[in-house]
Design a protein around this motif. Structure first.
Motif, mmCIF file in Angstrom:
data_model
loop_
_atom_site.group_PDB
_atom_site.id
_atom_site.type_symbol
_atom_site.label_atom_id
_atom_site.label_comp_id
_atom_site.label_asym_id
_atom_site.label_seq_id
_atom_site.Cartn_x
_atom_site.Cartn_y
_atom_site.Cartn_z
ATOM 1 N N UNK A 150 -4.638 -1.373 -15.966
ATOM 2 C CA UNK A 150 -6.081 -1.475 -16.163
ATOM 3 C C UNK A 150 -6.669 -2.412 -17.241
ATOM 4 N N UNK A 151 -7.381 -3.553 -17.047
ATOM 5 C CA UNK A 151 -7.895 -4.628 -17.688
ATOM 6 C C UNK A 151 -9.301 -4.692 -17.655
ATOM 7 N N UNK A 152 -10.083 -4.095 -18.284
ATOM 8 C CA UNK A 152 -11.285 -3.477 -17.855
ATOM 9 C C UNK A 152 -12.426 -5.011 -17.781
ATOM 10 N N UNK A 153 -13.055 -5.033 -16.801
ATOM 11 C CA UNK A 153 -13.292 -3.967 -15.678
ATOM 12 C C UNK A 153 -12.506 -4.099 -14.473
ATOM 13 N N UNK A 154 -11.234 -4.774 -14.633
ATOM 14 C CA UNK A 154 -10.449 -4.982 -13.444
ATOM 15 C C UNK A 154 -9.205 -4.039 -13.541
ATOM 16 N N UNK A 155 -8.575 -3.757 -12.108
ATOM 17 C CA UNK A 155 -7.349 -2.814 -11.883
ATOM 18 C C UNK A 155 -6.349 -3.744 -11.108
ATOM 19 N N UNK A 156 -5.294 -3.194 -11.289
ATOM 20 C CA UNK A 156 -4.033 -4.043 -10.939
ATOM 21 C C UNK A 156 -3.039 -3.020 -10.326
ATOM 22 N N UNK A 157 -2.292 -3.135 -9.209
ATOM 23 C CA UNK A 157 -1.076 -2.507 -8.883
ATOM 24 C C UNK A 157 0.023 -3.669 -8.688
ATOM 25 N N UNK A 158 1.034 -3.439 -9.159
ATOM 26 C CA UNK A 158 2.001 -4.559 -9.056
ATOM 27 C C UNK A 158 3.403 -3.927 -8.899
ATOM 28 N N UNK A 159 4.224 -4.693 -8.253
ATOM 29 C CA UNK A 159 5.806 -4.560 -7.768
ATOM 30 C C UNK A 159 6.551 -5.538 -7.628
ATOM 31 N N UNK A 160 7.912 -5.137 -7.361
ATOM 32 C CA UNK A 160 8.529 -6.326 -7.074
ATOM 33 C C UNK A 160 9.640 -6.009 -5.884
ATOM 34 N N UNK A 161 9.833 -6.821 -4.661
ATOM 35 C CA UNK A 161 10.505 -6.558 -3.617
ATOM 36 C C UNK A 161 11.788 -7.094 -3.921
ATOM 37 N N UNK A 162 12.486 -7.507 -2.711
ATOM 38 C CA UNK A 162 13.722 -8.196 -2.761
ATOM 39 C C UNK A 162 13.491 -9.579 -3.225
ATOM 40 N N UNK A 163 12.527 -10.370 -2.660
ATOM 41 C CA UNK A 163 12.512 -11.800 -2.892
ATOM 42 C C UNK A 163 11.121 -12.177 -3.718
ATOM 43 N N UNK A 164 10.126 -11.259 -3.675
ATOM 44 C CA UNK A 164 8.985 -11.531 -4.377
ATOM 45 C C UNK A 164 8.425 -10.515 -5.225
ATOM 46 N N UNK A 165 7.569 -10.763 -6.201
ATOM 47 C CA UNK A 165 6.878 -9.845 -7.223
ATOM 48 C C UNK A 165 5.471 -10.043 -6.719
ATOM 49 N N UNK A 166 4.698 -9.293 -6.799
ATOM 50 C CA UNK A 166 3.179 -9.315 -6.232
ATOM 51 C C UNK A 166 2.457 -8.346 -7.306
ATOM 52 N N UNK A 167 1.259 -8.744 -7.326
ATOM 53 C CA UNK A 167 0.178 -8.291 -8.270
ATOM 54 C C UNK A 167 -1.069 -8.171 -7.363
ATOM 55 N N UNK A 168 -1.716 -7.037 -7.191
ATOM 56 C CA UNK A 168 -3.184 -6.872 -6.299
ATOM 57 C C UNK A 168 -4.117 -6.539 -7.386
ATOM 58 N N UNK A 169 -5.143 -7.324 -7.446
ATOM 59 C CA UNK A 169 -6.159 -7.373 -8.654
ATOM 60 C C UNK A 169 -7.435 -7.254 -7.892
ATOM 61 N N UNK A 170 -8.402 -6.253 -8.418
ATOM 62 C CA UNK A 170 -9.563 -6.277 -7.968
ATOM 63 C C UNK A 170 -10.625 -5.320 -8.803
ATOM 64 N N UNK A 171 -11.806 -5.327 -9.068
ATOM 65 C CA UNK A 171 -12.655 -4.471 -9.540
ATOM 66 C C UNK A 171 -13.079 -3.404 -8.391
ATOM 67 N N UNK A 172 -12.261 -2.719 -8.091
ATOM 68 C CA UNK A 172 -12.166 -1.599 -7.197
ATOM 69 C C UNK A 172 -11.850 -0.151 -7.994
ATOM 70 N N UNK A 173 -12.380 0.876 -7.119
ATOM 71 C CA UNK A 173 -11.961 2.175 -7.596
ATOM 72 C C UNK A 173 -10.503 2.399 -7.488
ATOM 73 N N UNK A 174 -9.566 3.042 -8.278
ATOM 74 C CA UNK A 174 -8.304 2.813 -8.307
ATOM 75 C C UNK A 174 -7.868 3.491 -6.944
ATOM 76 N N UNK A 175 -8.376 4.381 -6.119
ATOM 77 C CA UNK A 175 -7.571 5.056 -4.944
ATOM 78 C C UNK A 175 -7.757 3.956 -3.980
ATOM 79 N N UNK A 176 -9.107 3.244 -4.138
ATOM 80 C CA UNK A 176 -9.104 2.346 -2.875
ATOM 81 C C UNK A 176 -8.255 1.130 -3.038
ATOM 82 N N UNK A 177 -8.000 0.617 -4.470
ATOM 83 C CA UNK A 177 -7.180 -0.464 -4.823
ATOM 84 C C UNK A 177 -5.430 0.040 -4.455
#
Length: 257
Positions: free
Chosen positions: A218-245
């Motif tokens: 959480x980076x007020x007011x933004x939220x982020x989910x992030x992960x690393x797969x086999x070949x890429x690392x990703x971060x999804x960012x948005x000013x959305x409720x956590x459950x929806x994000x």
């Protein structure tokens, strides 16, 4: 230095790197770093990372926030921040808290976060802040040229990328752009909902081949989910409720597998 000693001073180390300490507190940290060269080198790396972010994105701090975003601050006040996170694509969601772009403070309930993951989310948040509010040129390549966008970004990242379809989450693709990351090119895909609220998916190549579970920051007011797969690392960012994000991140993860 054992693990408990490091944890006891972790907060002060990050505050020092962010330039938030003075007086006796600063002197104490500097004395500690003088006795621990390895930690001192790590902290110097944090400082360099901060300076890089300020150079790339510091101008965004002086830019006015788009008026259409202000209404969502009201929504954030009503969110419930407690509770358990569900499972996402068979991977545990681990909560992290982040107060500033470079300040990450954990405790015993949090999984350890590698410096590469910190850099990933820092860069994704900074890029989102720069471009999500842009009206005239939020992306380099628009959604109408999605095939070209996919081929172009795949070539530049040297990875076969899929542009996720997030319609099930109420989002349509705006387009995407190529960005500089700390050690590689990065792709930013931008989506928006029917109200014009935007979400960005930030992608960089992963070189270690080490998959991670989904994590949350959480980076007020933004939220982020992030992960690393086999070949890429990703971060999804948005000013959305956590459950929806979380739901949107799950959709993106499944399509990027």
């Amino acid at each position: 230095m054992n693990r408990d000693e490091r944890k006891s001073i972790e907060h002060d180390l990050h505050a020092y790197a962010d330039g938030m300490l003075d007086g006796s507190a600063r002197a104490a940290v500097e004395a500690y770093l003088a006795d621990n060269p390895a930690v001192s080198e790590e902290v110097d790396g944090w400082k360099r990372q901060n300076e890089t972010l300020r150079t790339l994105y510091g101008h965004a701090a002086s830019e006015p926030v788009s008026p259409r975003l202000d209404v969502y601050h009201i929504e954030r006040e009503t969110r419930i921040r407690a509770g358990h996170c569900g499972r996402m694509a068979a991977a545990a969601v681990l909560l992290l808290a982040a107060g500033t772009v470079a300040g990450w403070y954990g405790n015993d309930f949090f999984a350890p976060v590698r410096s590469a993951e910190v850099a990933l989310v820092d860069e994704a948040i900074a890029a989102h802040r720069v471009y999500a509010g842009e009206v005239v040129r939020p992306v380099e390549v628009w959604a109408a040229e999605a095939d070209h966008l996919q081929a172009w970004l795949s070539k530049r990242l040297d990875r076969s990328l899929t542009i996720p379809d997030l319609a099930a989450g109420g989002l349509t693709l705006v387009g995407g752009r190529l960005l500089p990351a700390a050690n590689s090119p990065a792709a930013q895909l931008m989506y928006e909902d029917e109200t014009g609220r935007r979400v960005t998916l930030y992608i960089i190549p992963a070189t270690a081949g080490r998959e991670t579970s989904f994590r949350y920051a959480s980076f007020d007011p933004l939220e982020a989910f992030f992960w690393t797969d086999e070949t890429i690392s990703c971060a999804l960012v948005g000013d959305l409720p956590r459950d929806r994000l979380q739901e949107i991140a799950t959709q993106a993860y499944k399509q990027l597998e």
